[in-house]
Each structure stands twice: as structure tokens, then as C-alpha cells.
Design a protein around this motif. Sequence first.
Motif, mmCIF file in Angstrom:
data_model
loop_
_atom_site.group_PDB
_atom_site.id
_atom_site.type_symbol
_atom_site.label_atom_id
_atom_site.label_comp_id
_atom_site.label_asym_id
_atom_site.label_seq_id
_atom_site.Cartn_x
_atom_site.Cartn_y
_atom_site.Cartn_z
ATOM 1 N N ASN A 13 58.094 24.900 29.346
ATOM 2 C CA ASN A 13 58.959 23.804 29.797
ATOM 3 C C ASN A 13 59.071 22.704 28.750
ATOM 4 O O ASN A 13 60.154 22.135 28.554
ATOM 5 N N ALA A 17 62.430 21.573 26.862
ATOM 6 C CA ALA A 17 62.846 20.170 26.859
ATOM 7 C C ALA A 17 63.084 19.676 25.436
ATOM 8 O O ALA A 17 64.031 18.916 25.189
ATOM 9 N N HIS A 20 66.450 20.876 24.306
ATOM 10 C CA HIS A 20 67.580 20.297 25.044
ATOM 11 C C HIS A 20 67.338 18.826 25.370
ATOM 12 O O HIS A 20 67.717 18.345 26.435
ATOM 13 N N ILE A 24 68.286 16.263 28.967
ATOM 14 C CA ILE A 24 67.233 16.130 29.968
ATOM 15 C C ILE A 24 67.233 14.702 30.523
ATOM 16 O O ILE A 24 67.461 13.741 29.791
ATOM 17 N N THR A 25 67.009 14.608 31.820
ATOM 18 C CA THR A 25 67.034 13.287 32.452
ATOM 19 C C THR A 25 65.683 12.585 32.292
ATOM 20 O O THR A 25 64.654 13.244 32.101
ATOM 21 N N GLU A 28 63.172 14.046 34.642
ATOM 22 C CA GLU A 28 62.626 15.327 34.204
ATOM 23 C C GLU A 28 61.555 15.129 33.130
ATOM 24 O O GLU A 28 60.525 15.806 33.143
ATOM 25 N N ILE A 29 61.783 14.191 32.240
ATOM 26 C CA ILE A 29 60.782 13.867 31.213
ATOM 27 C C ILE A 29 59.523 13.324 31.886
ATOM 28 O O ILE A 29 58.404 13.723 31.547
#
Length: 65
Positions: A13, A17, A20, A24-25, A28-29
Motif C-alpha cells: 500500500n 501510494a 500515485h 491520494i487523499t 488515505e495518507i
Amino acid sequence: MQLHQRGVDLLVNLMDADQHFDSITPEEIHQLIREAVVVFGQLLDRDIPDQPAERSSIDMKAKLI
């Protein structure tokens, strides 16, 4: 879930991340960071060294800032 598999999933993951990062929001981080904290903490709890570390956690946090 076994700790090893949880660590593998986390690594995949994190690598995704990184690839991308622009899409990524922040939530999400934040979730990835929370999961990393839990997994790394469990790994460290499981792998307690016989001798105390030379550096304290305060020294390590200072380097991160």
C-alpha cells in the motif's frame, strides 16, 4: 491477520501510494500512517532486544523534525 502479512500489505500500500501520490487523499495518507504506526509498533514489541538501544526515541524524533 498474521503480523507478517499485515506488514507485507502495508508495504504494498505504501509503494502504491508513492507511485500515485498526486491522486491520494489526505485521509488515505493519514490512514496509511496510522496503519504503519500500529504495524511497526507490533513488530518492535515482538522483537525486544536483549540490550537497550544506544539512542532514545526522543533522539530519533528530533531527527525526524
